[in-house]
Structure formats: C-alpha cells, structure tokens
Write a protein that holds these residues in place. Structure first.
Motif, PDB file in Angstrom:
ATOM      1  N   ALA A 122      40.942   4.352  30.014  1.00  0.00           N
ATOM      2  CA  ALA A 122      40.400   3.640  28.846  1.00  0.00           C
ATOM      3  C   ALA A 122      40.079   4.628  27.725  1.00  0.00           C
ATOM      4  O   ALA A 122      40.331   4.354  26.545  1.00  0.00           O
ATOM      5  CB  ALA A 122      39.153   2.852  29.242  1.00  0.00           C
ATOM      6  N   PHE A 123      39.531   5.789  28.070  1.00  0.00           N
ATOM      7  CA  PHE A 123      39.204   6.811  27.076  1.00  0.00           C
ATOM      8  C   PHE A 123      40.482   7.327  26.411  1.00  0.00           C
ATOM      9  O   PHE A 123      40.547   7.469  25.185  1.00  0.00           O
ATOM     10  CB  PHE A 123      38.433   7.961  27.734  1.00  0.00           C
ATOM     11  CG  PHE A 123      38.069   9.059  26.799  1.00  0.00           C
ATOM     12  CD1 PHE A 123      37.061   8.876  25.862  1.00  0.00           C
ATOM     13  CD2 PHE A 123      38.731  10.276  26.831  1.00  0.00           C
ATOM     14  CE1 PHE A 123      36.712   9.878  24.980  1.00  0.00           C
ATOM     15  CE2 PHE A 123      38.402  11.294  25.959  1.00  0.00           C
ATOM     16  CZ  PHE A 123      37.390  11.093  25.023  1.00  0.00           C
ATOM     17  N   VAL A 124      41.512   7.595  27.209  1.00  0.00           N
ATOM     18  CA  VAL A 124      42.788   8.074  26.662  1.00  0.00           C
ATOM     19  C   VAL A 124      43.390   7.019  25.736  1.00  0.00           C
ATOM     20  O   VAL A 124      43.889   7.343  24.653  1.00  0.00           O
ATOM     21  CB  VAL A 124      43.769   8.442  27.805  1.00  0.00           C
ATOM     22  CG1 VAL A 124      45.174   8.659  27.291  1.00  0.00           C
ATOM     23  CG2 VAL A 124      43.271   9.677  28.539  1.00  0.00           C
ATOM     24  N   ALA A 125      43.335   5.744  26.127  1.00  0.00           N
ATOM     25  CA  ALA A 125      43.866   4.665  25.295  1.00  0.00           C
ATOM     26  C   ALA A 125      43.108   4.584  23.970  1.00  0.00           C
ATOM     27  O   ALA A 125      43.709   4.379  22.911  1.00  0.00           O
ATOM     28  CB  ALA A 125      43.791   3.334  26.041  1.00  0.00           C
ATOM     29  N   LEU A 126      41.796   4.753  24.012  1.00  0.00           N
ATOM     30  CA  LEU A 126      40.982   4.718  22.794  1.00  0.00           C
ATOM     31  C   LEU A 126      41.351   5.883  21.872  1.00  0.00           C
ATOM     32  O   LEU A 126      41.523   5.691  20.661  1.00  0.00           O
ATOM     33  CB  LEU A 126      39.493   4.776  23.152  1.00  0.00           C
ATOM     34  CG  LEU A 126      38.536   4.801  21.972  1.00  0.00           C
ATOM     35  CD1 LEU A 126      38.600   3.482  21.214  1.00  0.00           C
ATOM     36  CD2 LEU A 126      37.118   5.076  22.447  1.00  0.00           C
ATOM     37  N   ILE A 127      41.497   7.072  22.421  1.00  0.00           N
ATOM     38  CA  ILE A 127      41.872   8.249  21.634  1.00  0.00           C
ATOM     39  C   ILE A 127      43.253   8.035  21.008  1.00  0.00           C
ATOM     40  O   ILE A 127      43.460   8.333  19.819  1.00  0.00           O
ATOM     41  CB  ILE A 127      41.859   9.530  22.505  1.00  0.00           C
ATOM     42  CG1 ILE A 127      40.441   9.842  22.981  1.00  0.00           C
ATOM     43  CG2 ILE A 127      42.468  10.711  21.773  1.00  0.00           C
ATOM     44  CD1 ILE A 127      39.457  10.116  21.864  1.00  0.00           C
ATOM     45  N   GLU A 128      44.206   7.514  21.779  1.00  0.00           N
ATOM     46  CA  GLU A 128      45.541   7.254  21.252  1.00  0.00           C
ATOM     47  C   GLU A 128      45.499   6.238  20.117  1.00  0.00           C
ATOM     48  O   GLU A 128      46.184   6.393  19.105  1.00  0.00           O
ATOM     49  CB  GLU A 128      46.468   6.767  22.360  1.00  0.00           C
ATOM     50  CG  GLU A 128      46.885   7.851  23.328  1.00  0.00           C
ATOM     51  CD  GLU A 128      47.711   7.333  24.491  1.00  0.00           C
ATOM     52  OE1 GLU A 128      47.763   6.094  24.707  1.00  0.00           O
ATOM     53  OE2 GLU A 128      48.300   8.175  25.197  1.00  0.00           O
ATOM     54  N   LYS A 129      44.684   5.209  20.270  1.00  0.00           N
ATOM     55  CA  LYS A 129      44.559   4.183  19.231  1.00  0.00           C
ATOM     56  C   LYS A 129      43.982   4.799  17.958  1.00  0.00           C
ATOM     57  O   LYS A 129      44.497   4.565  16.856  1.00  0.00           O
ATOM     58  CB  LYS A 129      43.656   3.053  19.726  1.00  0.00           C
ATOM     59  CG  LYS A 129      43.459   1.950  18.726  1.00  0.00           C
ATOM     60  CD  LYS A 129      42.538   0.879  19.253  1.00  0.00           C
ATOM     61  CE  LYS A 129      42.250  -0.141  18.161  1.00  0.00           C
ATOM     62  NZ  LYS A 129      41.215  -1.079  18.568  1.00  0.00           N
TER      63      LYS A 129
END
Length: 185
Positions: free
Chosen positions: A140-147
């Motif tokens: 979830a953290f990686v997805a947020l950073i990518e977004k």
C-alpha cells in the motif's frame, strides 16, 4: 501355494521422547492420560489415509469407538482436551470441524505424491498473519508513493509543455486561432 499380498501399512512413529513433550505433560497434569490412546487412534487414521487431517463427523466417532472401546462422550472430551493441549490446531477444530496440525501439514507437504493442501484447511499462524499484514502495508505504501510520483510527473509535464511564458490558456488546451486561418485577425 499362492502368496497373499499384504496391504501397505503406514507407520506411526512415536519416539522415546513422546511422553516428555509439553503436550503430553499438560495431559498428565490434567489427569487425562487416557486421551493419549485417542490421540494415537486419530493419528493412525490420518496416517493410514495418507492425508493431513481428519473430519470430526459420525464416521470418525464410529472408527474411534471401534479402535479405543470408549464412548462417544469420552472421545469428544478427549478431542477437546487434545486440542486444548496443543496436539491439534484449535482454529481448524472450532471453525472447520477438522483435526490437523502444522506438523501434520508440513510432513504431508514433504511427500512426493502430495497434492496441494486445500486453502480452507491450511493453518495460518499468527506469524504468517503478521507477515502478510506487513507485506500488505508495504504494498500500500509503494502504491501511494507511485501515485504521488505520477501526479508530480503529470504536473511537471504540463509545465514543460506549456512553458512559463506560454500564451496557452489556463485550461491547458491549445489556442484554436493559431491553427485555423479563418479565425486570425
């Protein structure tokens, strides 16, 4: 004279340290050593069927009555005590109505002819749950950073396309008069 073919017998190994295990110690302390006989009968059924669990149903009670010469109420009490003492997984016993253990499942997986363990009967430990939660949190953290990165790149991309001194309108669309000669002044 024709030889009789013997059925393949699955062995149930009980080593010399079996009675020194913490699980048997709990039975001994509770004064329930007769439950060991029920345990051995259950394990014989599981090993004989070459599987990793046994369903707690009327067929099991019938088999255990025949093997142990004990009454169903005693067998049920033994099974509850065996689960309580850690011989079998409590969650699987309560929620799925089966007797299995992590040790049984690990041993089953090592067999050459083993089929995958049914997801419904797979024991998930607290450590497995914590690991899965950490991995989900990380994803979830990686997805947020990518977004956030994509949003940042989109904003920068618009600034590069239009430039700071550009006469592009605020909506980001090109000026139609630049492309249509009839609308020029």
């Amino acid at each position: 004279m024709k030889r009789i073919k013997k059925a393949r017998v699955s062995t149930l190994s009980v080593n010399s340290g079996f009675f020194d295990t913490p699980e048997v110690g709990k039975l001994r302390t509770a004064g329930r050593m007769e439950a060991v006989v029920t345990y051995l009968a259950i394990m014989s059924l599981i090993r004989g069927r070459r599987t990793y669990f046994v369903r707690c149903d009327s067929a099991l009670y019938y088999d255990l009555e025949e093997m142990t010469r004990r009454y169903p109420a005693e067998i049920e009490s033994d099974m509850d005590k065996l689960v309580e003492c850690g011989f079998f997984d409590k969650e699987m016993y309560v929620k799925k109505g089966i007797l299995t253990s992590r040790r049984l499942q690990n041993g089953y997986r090592r067999r050459k002819d083993a089929e995958p363990i049914d997801e419904n009967y797979l024991i998930v430990t607290d450590a497995d749950r914590r690991r899965a939660a950490r991995e989900a949190k990380k994803a979830a953290f990686v997805a947020l950073i990518e977004k956030k990165l994509m949003e940042s790149m989109a904003v920068k991309g618009q600034a590069v396309l239009h430039g700071a001194d550009s006469d592009a309108p605020a909506d980001g669309l090109p000026n139609a008069s630049a492309y249509c000669p009839t609308q020029r002044e």
